[in-house]
Motif scaffolding. Structure first.
Motif, mmCIF file in Angstrom:
data_model
loop_
_atom_site.group_PDB
_atom_site.id
_atom_site.type_symbol
_atom_site.label_atom_id
_atom_site.label_comp_id
_atom_site.label_asym_id
_atom_site.label_seq_id
_atom_site.Cartn_x
_atom_site.Cartn_y
_atom_site.Cartn_z
ATOM 1 N N LYS A 11 23.268 41.920 35.538
ATOM 2 C CA LYS A 11 22.107 42.377 34.908
ATOM 3 C C LYS A 11 21.032 40.931 33.942
ATOM 4 O O LYS A 11 20.142 40.579 34.446
ATOM 5 C CB LYS A 11 21.728 43.782 33.713
ATOM 6 C CG LYS A 11 19.979 43.626 33.463
ATOM 7 C CD LYS A 11 20.136 44.812 32.830
ATOM 8 C CE LYS A 11 18.674 45.144 32.243
ATOM 9 N NZ LYS A 11 18.545 46.608 31.134
ATOM 10 N N ARG A 32 16.032 45.195 43.573
ATOM 11 C CA ARG A 32 17.012 45.763 44.212
ATOM 12 C C ARG A 32 18.297 46.146 43.646
ATOM 13 O O ARG A 32 18.831 47.092 43.488
ATOM 14 C CB ARG A 32 17.460 45.420 45.580
ATOM 15 C CG ARG A 32 17.993 46.979 46.687
ATOM 16 C CD ARG A 32 18.343 46.952 48.004
ATOM 17 N NE ARG A 32 19.082 45.769 48.273
ATOM 18 C CZ ARG A 32 20.317 45.325 47.933
ATOM 19 N NH1 ARG A 32 20.602 46.607 47.209
ATOM 20 N NH2 ARG A 32 21.773 44.375 48.216
ATOM 21 N N LEU A 33 18.771 44.737 43.676
ATOM 22 C CA LEU A 33 20.246 44.643 42.474
ATOM 23 C C LEU A 33 20.252 45.491 41.154
ATOM 24 O O LEU A 33 20.926 46.025 40.757
ATOM 25 C CB LEU A 33 20.795 43.277 42.322
ATOM 26 C CG LEU A 33 21.211 43.205 44.233
ATOM 27 C CD1 LEU A 33 21.838 41.509 43.843
ATOM 28 C CD2 LEU A 33 22.284 43.945 44.527
ATOM 29 N N GLU A 35 18.187 47.013 40.396
ATOM 30 C CA GLU A 35 18.156 49.060 40.092
ATOM 31 C C GLU A 35 18.547 49.519 40.517
ATOM 32 O O GLU A 35 19.255 50.690 39.044
ATOM 33 C CB GLU A 35 16.545 49.985 41.540
ATOM 34 C CG GLU A 35 15.841 48.972 41.022
ATOM 35 C CD GLU A 35 14.284 49.811 42.264
ATOM 36 O OE1 GLU A 35 14.803 50.518 43.216
ATOM 37 O OE2 GLU A 35 13.559 48.838 42.189
ATOM 38 N N LYS A 36 20.294 49.338 41.174
ATOM 39 C CA LYS A 36 21.684 49.452 41.186
ATOM 40 C C LYS A 36 22.062 49.748 39.920
ATOM 41 O O LYS A 36 22.790 50.298 39.936
ATOM 42 C CB LYS A 36 21.813 48.790 42.245
ATOM 43 C CG LYS A 36 21.630 49.337 43.626
ATOM 44 C CD LYS A 36 22.389 48.388 44.830
ATOM 45 C CE LYS A 36 23.620 49.234 44.942
ATOM 46 N NZ LYS A 36 24.705 48.220 46.373
ATOM 47 N N THR A 39 20.443 52.371 38.017
ATOM 48 C CA THR A 39 21.286 53.674 37.969
ATOM 49 C C THR A 39 23.092 53.661 37.271
ATOM 50 O O THR A 39 23.447 54.623 37.158
ATOM 51 C CB THR A 39 21.695 53.785 39.773
ATOM 52 O OG1 THR A 39 20.577 53.856 39.581
ATOM 53 C CG2 THR A 39 22.096 54.784 40.044
ATOM 54 N N ALA A 40 23.844 52.961 37.685
ATOM 55 C CA ALA A 40 25.268 52.547 37.344
ATOM 56 C C ALA A 40 25.317 53.261 35.881
ATOM 57 O O ALA A 40 26.064 53.981 34.908
ATOM 58 C CB ALA A 40 25.904 51.932 37.316
#
Length: 55
Positions: A11, A32-33, A35-36, A39-40
């Motif tokens: 991040k 997009r990355l 956001e992933k 979420t993780a």
């Protein structure tokens, strides 16, 4: 190295890339990355909260 530490490091790298003023396509991919990763990290926090503490 734990999963959370790896995600946080990734991040941080992506946030630095955003600071370098990427083009619109690259910016969209970075977002997009991110956001992933968020979420993780949320899922990991939920798993930790669901575990009984060792107090």
């Amino acid at each position: 190295m734990s999963t959370a530490v790896k995600l946080l490091a990734q991040k941080q790298r992506l946030l630095k890339q955003l600071e370098s003023d990427p083009g619109p396509n690259e910016r969209a991919e970075i977002e997009r990355l991110l956001e992933k990763i968020e979420t993780a990290l949320s899922l990991l926090d939920q798993q930790d909260a669901a575990r009984p503490s060792d107090e």
